[in-house]
Each structure stands twice: as structure tokens, then as C-alpha cells.
Design a protein around this motif. Sequence first.
Motif, PDB file in Angstrom:
ATOM      1  N   ASP A 160      27.785  46.527  40.391  1.00 10.82           N
ATOM      2  CA  ASP A 160      26.418  46.541  40.906  1.00 10.82           C
ATOM      3  C   ASP A 160      25.740  47.857  40.532  1.00 10.82           C
ATOM      4  O   ASP A 160      26.399  48.875  40.288  1.00 10.82           O
ATOM      5  CB  ASP A 160      26.418  46.373  42.428  1.00 10.82           C
ATOM      6  N   ASP A 161      24.416  47.829  40.528  1.00  7.55           N
ATOM      7  CA  ASP A 161      23.652  49.048  40.263  1.00  7.55           C
ATOM      8  C   ASP A 161      23.856  50.055  41.390  1.00  7.55           C
ATOM      9  O   ASP A 161      24.283  49.708  42.492  1.00  7.55           O
ATOM     10  CB  ASP A 161      22.162  48.725  40.127  1.00  7.55           C
ATOM     11  N   ALA A 162      23.512  51.308  41.088  1.00  2.78           N
ATOM     12  CA  ALA A 162      23.637  52.366  42.093  1.00  2.78           C
ATOM     13  C   ALA A 162      22.657  52.124  43.235  1.00  2.78           C
ATOM     14  O   ALA A 162      21.569  51.569  43.045  1.00  2.78           O
ATOM     15  CB  ALA A 162      23.392  53.733  41.464  1.00  2.78           C
ATOM     16  N   LYS A 163      23.033  52.534  44.423  1.00  5.28           N
ATOM     17  CA  LYS A 163      22.179  52.375  45.584  1.00  5.28           C
ATOM     18  C   LYS A 163      21.152  53.505  45.612  1.00  5.28           C
ATOM     19  O   LYS A 163      21.509  54.678  45.656  1.00  5.28           O
ATOM     20  CB  LYS A 163      23.013  52.401  46.864  1.00  5.28           C
ATOM     21  N   GLY A 164      19.883  53.140  45.575  1.00  7.28           N
ATOM     22  CA  GLY A 164      18.820  54.139  45.635  1.00  7.28           C
ATOM     23  C   GLY A 164      18.786  55.078  44.457  1.00  7.28           C
ATOM     24  O   GLY A 164      18.436  56.257  44.595  1.00  7.28           O
ATOM     25  N   ALA A 165      19.153  54.609  43.283  1.00  4.55           N
ATOM     26  CA  ALA A 165      19.143  55.476  42.107  1.00  4.55           C
ATOM     27  C   ALA A 165      17.714  55.805  41.723  1.00  4.55           C
ATOM     28  O   ALA A 165      16.813  54.978  41.824  1.00  4.55           O
ATOM     29  CB  ALA A 165      19.844  54.788  40.937  1.00  4.55           C
ATOM     30  N   SER A 166      17.484  57.031  41.267  1.00  7.45           N
ATOM     31  CA  SER A 166      16.159  57.480  40.845  1.00  7.45           C
ATOM     32  C   SER A 166      16.157  57.683  39.346  1.00  7.45           C
ATOM     33  O   SER A 166      17.188  57.977  38.738  1.00  7.45           O
ATOM     34  CB  SER A 166      15.770  58.789  41.547  1.00  7.45           C
ATOM     35  N   GLY A 267      26.632  56.682  40.093  1.00  9.54           N
ATOM     36  CA  GLY A 267      26.626  55.886  41.311  1.00  9.54           C
ATOM     37  C   GLY A 267      26.769  54.399  41.106  1.00  9.54           C
ATOM     38  O   GLY A 267      26.519  53.618  42.041  1.00  9.54           O
ATOM     39  N   ILE A 268      27.151  53.965  39.900  1.00  9.59           N
ATOM     40  CA  ILE A 268      27.390  52.540  39.665  1.00  9.59           C
ATOM     41  C   ILE A 268      28.536  52.085  40.566  1.00  9.59           C
ATOM     42  O   ILE A 268      29.591  52.715  40.636  1.00  9.59           O
ATOM     43  CB  ILE A 268      27.735  52.269  38.194  1.00  9.59           C
ATOM     44  N   ARG A 269      28.340  50.991  41.271  1.00  8.89           N
ATOM     45  CA  ARG A 269      29.362  50.508  42.207  1.00  8.89           C
ATOM     46  C   ARG A 269      30.156  49.351  41.584  1.00  8.89           C
ATOM     47  O   ARG A 269      29.583  48.511  40.900  1.00  8.89           O
ATOM     48  CB  ARG A 269      28.684  50.039  43.495  1.00  8.89           C
ATOM     49  N   TYR A 270      31.438  49.338  41.878  1.00  5.98           N
ATOM     50  CA  TYR A 270      32.251  48.213  41.410  1.00  5.98           C
ATOM     51  C   TYR A 270      33.481  48.079  42.287  1.00  5.98           C
ATOM     52  O   TYR A 270      33.961  49.044  42.900  1.00  5.98           O
ATOM     53  CB  TYR A 270      32.657  48.393  39.944  1.00  5.98           C
ATOM     54  N   THR A 271      33.970  46.843  42.375  1.00  5.40           N
ATOM     55  CA  THR A 271      35.218  46.542  43.078  1.00  5.40           C
ATOM     56  C   THR A 271      36.054  45.643  42.189  1.00  5.40           C
ATOM     57  O   THR A 271      35.524  44.747  41.512  1.00  5.40           O
ATOM     58  CB  THR A 271      34.946  45.830  44.425  1.00  5.40           C
ATOM     59  N   LEU A 272      37.357  45.877  42.179  1.00  6.22           N
ATOM     60  CA  LEU A 272      38.283  45.100  41.354  1.00  6.22           C
ATOM     61  C   LEU A 272      39.374  44.549  42.260  1.00  6.22           C
ATOM     62  O   LEU A 272      39.998  45.289  43.022  1.00  6.22           O
ATOM     63  CB  LEU A 272      38.906  45.980  40.268  1.00  6.22           C
ATOM     64  N   SER A 273      39.583  43.232  42.203  1.00  5.34           N
ATOM     65  CA  SER A 273      40.585  42.592  43.055  1.00  5.34           C
ATOM     66  C   SER A 273      41.285  41.495  42.282  1.00  5.34           C
ATOM     67  O   SER A 273      40.695  40.864  41.386  1.00  5.34           O
ATOM     68  CB  SER A 273      39.936  42.016  44.322  1.00  5.34           C
ATOM     69  N   ALA A 274      42.547  41.271  42.624  1.00  2.14           N
ATOM     70  CA  ALA A 274      43.328  40.195  42.011  1.00  2.14           C
ATOM     71  C   ALA A 274      43.057  38.895  42.747  1.00  2.14           C
ATOM     72  O   ALA A 274      42.742  38.887  43.942  1.00  2.14           O
ATOM     73  CB  ALA A 274      44.811  40.535  42.038  1.00  2.14           C
ATOM     74  N   ALA A 275      43.158  37.792  42.047  1.00  2.00           N
ATOM     75  CA  ALA A 275      42.901  36.479  42.628  1.00  2.00           C
ATOM     76  C   ALA A 275      43.979  35.521  42.174  1.00  2.00           C
ATOM     77  O   ALA A 275      44.406  35.537  41.011  1.00  2.00           O
ATOM     78  CB  ALA A 275      41.525  35.968  42.224  1.00  2.00           C
ATOM     79  N   ASP A 276      44.437  34.691  43.119  1.00  2.00           N
ATOM     80  CA  ASP A 276      45.453  33.700  42.770  1.00  2.00           C
ATOM     81  C   ASP A 276      44.892  32.632  41.838  1.00  2.00           C
ATOM     82  O   ASP A 276      45.620  32.096  40.990  1.00  2.00           O
ATOM     83  CB  ASP A 276      46.003  33.038  44.038  1.00  2.00           C
TER      84      ASP A 276
END
Length: 301
Positions: A160-166, A267-276
Motif C-alpha cells: 500500500d502507499d505511504a500513509k499521509g505521504a507528502s 513509508g511504503i507499507r506492506y505485509t507478507l504472509s503464507a497461505a495454505d
Amino acid sequence: MCGMSQPPHNRSSASPAPARPDASMSLLTHVMDHSLDEGYAESAARREAEGTAGLPRTLKAKLGLAAGLVLAAMVVTLGAAEARIAAPVLAKERQELIDRVQRADERADGLERDIERLRTDVEDRQRAALKQPGSGQGELVALLSGATEVRGPGIKLVVDDAKGASSGGGGPRESTGFSDTGRLRDRDMQKIVNGLWQSGAEAVSINGQRLTSLSAIRAAGDAILVDNRPLVPPYEVLAVGDKKRLGTAFQDSADGQYLHVLQESYGIRYTLSAADEVRLPAASSLTVRTATAAEQQKGAS
């Protein structure tokens, strides 16, 4: 005492003449007797002799103004009459143009529907041809080309984009048109996808758009396009592969480290998770540019 006798004094001859009663008002009497100045009288006589005597200038000006107003009224009246006569013609021409535009829009909509129907028919035929048995490789070809839906274990990466990036000024990330350094860009997404392929992903999709070997990730303004379809953040990237090894290999790769730098620096946001199990749809468009169908050899079963 006698003296010389003096002649008697004549009083009547020595007394002055009596004054006029209006002698003290001579100026007023002159004005009343000569009401018109000699200069004006002379000028009037000269104009009369030359034949130029006529109406006073003020009256001429009034008559000229009246004539001008009458002429202007006539012009306005004639213009209004002509406009009233031409109004139905203009309205008819306007309506004809509107009808032509509407008919053209309807034809364009019909052509777009025909194109979409034919495109869908071609894609269905391509998928059906890829699914036909051919020495046991039809299924694999359909899988690798994105012609069929895929499901299996893998990883889920949400960026996702950064929160409140200027917006910044002059840095490297401003050099390709993005005004906000906290926005994920097309080249960032390209690096992420290439990193997943190199880490062992067997199939990848972004926000439900299946990627193939011919897929293009580009930018249009601040939007990211996948095969000319705009994506909206957050970007959900699904990859089919070994869920334990794939996530670790991606994070250790150069492209995974690049994503980490984007997080730390911009501030770029990301989450990485494994999935069955993850499900990837078939590609929306399959374009074959140079490949042709091989002729089946005689006697082949």
C-alpha cells in the motif's frame, strides 16, 4: 453817501435748466432701449443675408438624435424579425446534429459490444485449444500461459502507499511523473513481481489480474496499469509456490530488499504472509503473436 448804482441781477437767465426725473437711471434706460446687443444683431443680420439662418443648433441636435434613435429602432426591429424567421431553421439544424451524434454513439457502442463478444469468443477458443490433450503437455501449457485458473499453496503480499505521504522536490522518485514520493510506482511493482518469479513463484496475480509472460506493468499518470487495466491500492499480490520457501527467498532477494528500502525511506507499507491455498483467475486476455498451431502428424494418437 451815495454810491454807484448797480444794474439789477437777471435771475431768470442765470438759473440752470431743470433735470430729467430719470436722469439717474440712464444705464437702465439704455439697456431697455437696446435689448439686443449690436454684435448679436449684426451676426443675425449677416446670417440672414447669407441664407444660413435656420433652427438653433440645439434643436438641430435634438432632431439628429431623434433620427438616430429611429434608425436604431428600425435596425433592432429588422434584426429581431430576421432572428425570429431564422430560429426554426437553426433549431432544426441543431436537432439534426444531436440526432447524428446520438446515432454515432449508438453505432460505437454496438461496435464495442461486438468487439468484446468476439474477444471473449477468441479467448474461449484459445483456452479450449490449450486444454486439448497433446502428449500430456496441454495442461502444463495452459497453466504456464495463464489460460486456466490456478490454485494451490503460496504467499499473499499486500502493498500500500505511504500513509499521509507528502510530495517532495527533486529526488530520484520524482523523475518519472509521480508527484508523491509515498506512492507505489509501476517500476516498484515490476521489481516486486520479478522478484517473486525469481524466487520460485509458479503463477502471480495483482488485484485479480493474472500475469503472463506477455503482461505489461505500466503507469498512466499516478495510476498503475496491468495489461492496460488500472489498479487501485492497496495492491494484493498472490503467488502460487512453496509457501515456506517462497516468502523467505523473496525477502532475501535484491527485489525484496528494495521493497524493504521503500518501507524504511518512503513509508511504503506492506505485509507478507503464507497461505495454505490461494486462487488465481485465468488471464483476461491471451495474445499469441508469433506462435502457430502445429499440424498433427499422421498416425499419432
